[in-house]
Design a protein around this motif. Structure first.
Motif, PDB file in Angstrom:
ATOM      1  N   ILE A   3      65.224  22.612  25.492  1.00 35.70           N
ATOM      2  CA  ILE A   3      65.301  23.303  26.773  1.00 35.70           C
ATOM      3  C   ILE A   3      66.334  22.641  27.677  1.00 35.70           C
ATOM      4  CG2 ILE A   3      64.001  23.934  28.858  1.00 35.70           C
ATOM      5  CD1 ILE A   3      61.520  24.164  27.041  1.00 35.70           C
ATOM      6  N   LEU A   4      66.484  21.339  27.557  1.00 36.57           N
ATOM      7  CA  LEU A   4      67.480  20.628  28.352  1.00 36.57           C
ATOM      8  C   LEU A   4      68.877  21.187  28.090  1.00 36.57           C
ATOM      9  CD1 LEU A   4      67.723  18.090  30.270  1.00 36.57           C
ATOM     10  CD2 LEU A   4      68.420  16.852  28.233  1.00 36.57           C
ATOM     11  N   PHE A   5      69.170  21.454  26.838  1.00 33.41           N
ATOM     12  CA  PHE A   5      70.503  21.942  26.474  1.00 33.41           C
ATOM     13  C   PHE A   5      70.670  23.439  26.728  1.00 33.41           C
ATOM     14  CE2 PHE A   5      69.656  18.144  23.981  1.00 33.41           C
ATOM     15  CZ  PHE A   5      70.730  17.359  24.392  1.00 33.41           C
ATOM     16  N   ASN A   8      61.198  33.424  35.388  1.00 35.19           N
ATOM     17  CA  ASN A   8      62.576  33.451  34.880  1.00 35.19           C
ATOM     18  C   ASN A   8      63.341  34.642  35.444  1.00 35.19           C
ATOM     19  OD1 ASN A   8      63.256  31.233  32.903  1.00 35.19           O
ATOM     20  ND2 ASN A   8      61.217  31.822  32.228  1.00 35.19           N
ATOM     21  N   ALA A   9      62.664  35.767  35.606  1.00 31.48           N
ATOM     22  CA  ALA A   9      63.311  36.932  36.225  1.00 31.48           C
ATOM     23  C   ALA A   9      63.682  36.628  37.676  1.00 31.48           C
ATOM     24  CB  ALA A   9      62.388  38.148  36.152  1.00 31.48           C
ATOM     25  N   PHE A  10      62.814  35.927  38.391  1.00 33.36           N
ATOM     26  CA  PHE A  10      63.132  35.543  39.775  1.00 33.36           C
ATOM     27  C   PHE A  10      64.378  34.663  39.824  1.00 33.36           C
ATOM     28  CE2 PHE A  10      58.403  35.838  41.134  1.00 33.36           C
ATOM     29  CZ  PHE A  10      58.544  37.198  41.398  1.00 33.36           C
ATOM     30  N   LEU A  11      64.502  33.736  38.884  1.00 33.43           N
ATOM     31  CA  LEU A  11      65.698  32.885  38.840  1.00 33.43           C
ATOM     32  C   LEU A  11      66.942  33.734  38.608  1.00 33.43           C
ATOM     33  CD1 LEU A  11      64.360  29.899  36.699  1.00 33.43           C
ATOM     34  CD2 LEU A  11      64.782  29.925  39.160  1.00 33.43           C
ATOM     35  N   ALA A  12      66.852  34.663  37.676  1.00 32.08           N
ATOM     36  CA  ALA A  12      67.999  35.525  37.372  1.00 32.08           C
ATOM     37  C   ALA A  12      68.368  36.391  38.575  1.00 32.08           C
ATOM     38  CB  ALA A  12      67.691  36.401  36.154  1.00 32.08           C
ATOM     39  N   VAL A  13      67.373  36.972  39.229  1.00 36.15           N
ATOM     40  CA  VAL A  13      67.632  37.827  40.387  1.00 36.15           C
ATOM     41  C   VAL A  13      68.265  37.019  41.523  1.00 36.15           C
ATOM     42  CG1 VAL A  13      66.534  39.214  42.200  1.00 36.15           C
ATOM     43  CG2 VAL A  13      65.909  39.555  39.806  1.00 36.15           C
ATOM     44  N   VAL A  16      66.051  22.030  37.450  1.00 34.86           N
ATOM     45  CA  VAL A  16      64.753  21.344  37.507  1.00 34.86           C
ATOM     46  C   VAL A  16      63.784  21.925  36.483  1.00 34.86           C
ATOM     47  CG1 VAL A  16      62.731  20.896  38.963  1.00 34.86           C
ATOM     48  CG2 VAL A  16      65.030  20.581  39.885  1.00 34.86           C
ATOM     49  N   ALA A  17      63.750  23.256  36.362  1.00 32.98           N
ATOM     50  CA  ALA A  17      62.873  23.884  35.370  1.00 32.98           C
ATOM     51  C   ALA A  17      63.243  23.428  33.962  1.00 32.98           C
ATOM     52  CB  ALA A  17      62.961  25.408  35.477  1.00 32.98           C
ATOM     53  N   GLY A  18      64.538  23.306  33.696  1.00 36.45           N
ATOM     54  CA  GLY A  18      64.981  22.849  32.384  1.00 36.45           C
ATOM     55  C   GLY A  18      64.602  21.407  32.106  1.00 36.45           C
ATOM     56  N   VAL A  19      64.744  20.547  33.099  1.00 38.72           N
ATOM     57  CA  VAL A  19      64.366  19.136  32.932  1.00 38.72           C
ATOM     58  C   VAL A  19      62.861  19.022  32.700  1.00 38.72           C
ATOM     59  CG1 VAL A  19      64.198  16.906  34.122  1.00 38.72           C
ATOM     60  CG2 VAL A  19      66.331  18.204  34.209  1.00 38.72           C
ATOM     61  N   TYR A  20      62.093  19.767  33.484  1.00 36.99           N
ATOM     62  CA  TYR A  20      60.638  19.730  33.310  1.00 36.99           C
ATOM     63  C   TYR A  20      60.237  20.276  31.937  1.00 36.99           C
ATOM     64  CZ  TYR A  20      55.682  20.185  34.234  1.00 36.99           C
ATOM     65  OH  TYR A  20      54.318  20.066  34.161  1.00 36.99           O
ATOM     66  N   GLY A  21      60.851  21.379  31.544  1.00 39.11           N
ATOM     67  CA  GLY A  21      60.570  21.951  30.229  1.00 39.11           C
ATOM     68  C   GLY A  21      60.937  20.997  29.105  1.00 39.11           C
ATOM     69  N   ALA A  22      62.054  20.303  29.272  1.00 39.06           N
ATOM     70  CA  ALA A  22      62.470  19.331  28.252  1.00 39.06           C
ATOM     71  C   ALA A  22      61.483  18.172  28.158  1.00 39.06           C
ATOM     72  CB  ALA A  22      63.870  18.820  28.555  1.00 39.06           C
ATOM     73  N   ALA A  33      73.213  24.900  33.708  1.00 35.79           N
ATOM     74  CA  ALA A  33      73.013  24.881  35.163  1.00 35.79           C
ATOM     75  C   ALA A  33      73.829  23.767  35.806  1.00 35.79           C
ATOM     76  CB  ALA A  33      71.538  24.725  35.498  1.00 35.79           C
ATOM     77  N   THR A  34      73.861  22.612  35.172  1.00 41.35           N
ATOM     78  CA  THR A  34      74.645  21.494  35.696  1.00 41.35           C
ATOM     79  C   THR A  34      76.132  21.827  35.704  1.00 41.35           C
ATOM     80  OG1 THR A  34      72.989  19.918  34.907  1.00 41.35           O
ATOM     81  CG2 THR A  34      75.190  19.043  35.388  1.00 41.35           C
ATOM     82  N   LEU A  35      76.619  22.415  34.617  1.00 42.10           N
ATOM     83  CA  LEU A  35      78.030  22.818  34.563  1.00 42.10           C
ATOM     84  C   LEU A  35      78.345  23.841  35.647  1.00 42.10           C
ATOM     85  CD1 LEU A  35      78.513  23.103  30.690  1.00 42.10           C
ATOM     86  CD2 LEU A  35      79.342  21.275  32.200  1.00 42.10           C
ATOM     87  N   ALA A  36      77.440  24.783  35.848  1.00 45.52           N
ATOM     88  CA  ALA A  36      77.656  25.795  36.883  1.00 45.52           C
ATOM     89  C   ALA A  36      77.626  25.166  38.278  1.00 45.52           C
ATOM     90  CB  ALA A  36      76.611  26.900  36.768  1.00 45.52           C
TER      91      ALA A  36
END
Length: 122
Positions: A102-104, A57-62, A89-95, A110-113
């Motif tokens: 996690i999807l929401f 998650n830190a890698f995603l943020a960075v 993708v991480a959110g869909v997999y987590g959901a 992410a989709t909105l962004a």
């Protein structure tokens, strides 16, 4: 639309830095309050696993922070779309595997962004 995209990316950055902190440093202290259905005796044995997830998650943020610092607008857009795609993708997999919440929390922002980035000018 560029300002909206930047704000959404910044919010996703904050979210993922929070998730990273939570999973890496607060798993045993705050985890039982957040994940009440998870057996309390499993937080200690899963601490390393949670910290590993936190690092991702830190890698995603960075990566998203990096996209905000790039001066070339085309590169900035491409890097933002790449890391937002990872978050999506991480959110869909987590959901699909953990909780639909996690999807929401991850995929919808992410989709909105992504839409905002695609609609913004270079």
């Amino acid at each position: 639309m560029h300002i909206v995209a930047t704000i959404l990316i910044a919010l996703i950055v904050l979210l993922h830095f929070y998730i990273a902190w939570f999973e890496m440093f607060a798993w045993e202290s705050r985890g039982p309050m957040v994940f009440q259905n998870f057996p309390k005796d499993l937080f200690a044995p899963t601490k390393a696993m949670a910290a590993n997830q936190g690092l991702y998650n830190a890698f995603l943020a960075v990566g998203l922070v990096w996209s905000l610092l790039i001066r070339d607008p085309i590169w900035a857009k491409n890097i933002a779309l790449c890391f937002l795609g990872f978050v999506l993708v991480a959110g869909v997999y987590g959901a699909a595997t953990v909780s639909t919440r996690i999807l929401f929390v991850q995929s919808v922002p992410a989709t909105l962004a992504i839409v905002a980035v695609l609609l913004s000018r270079n």
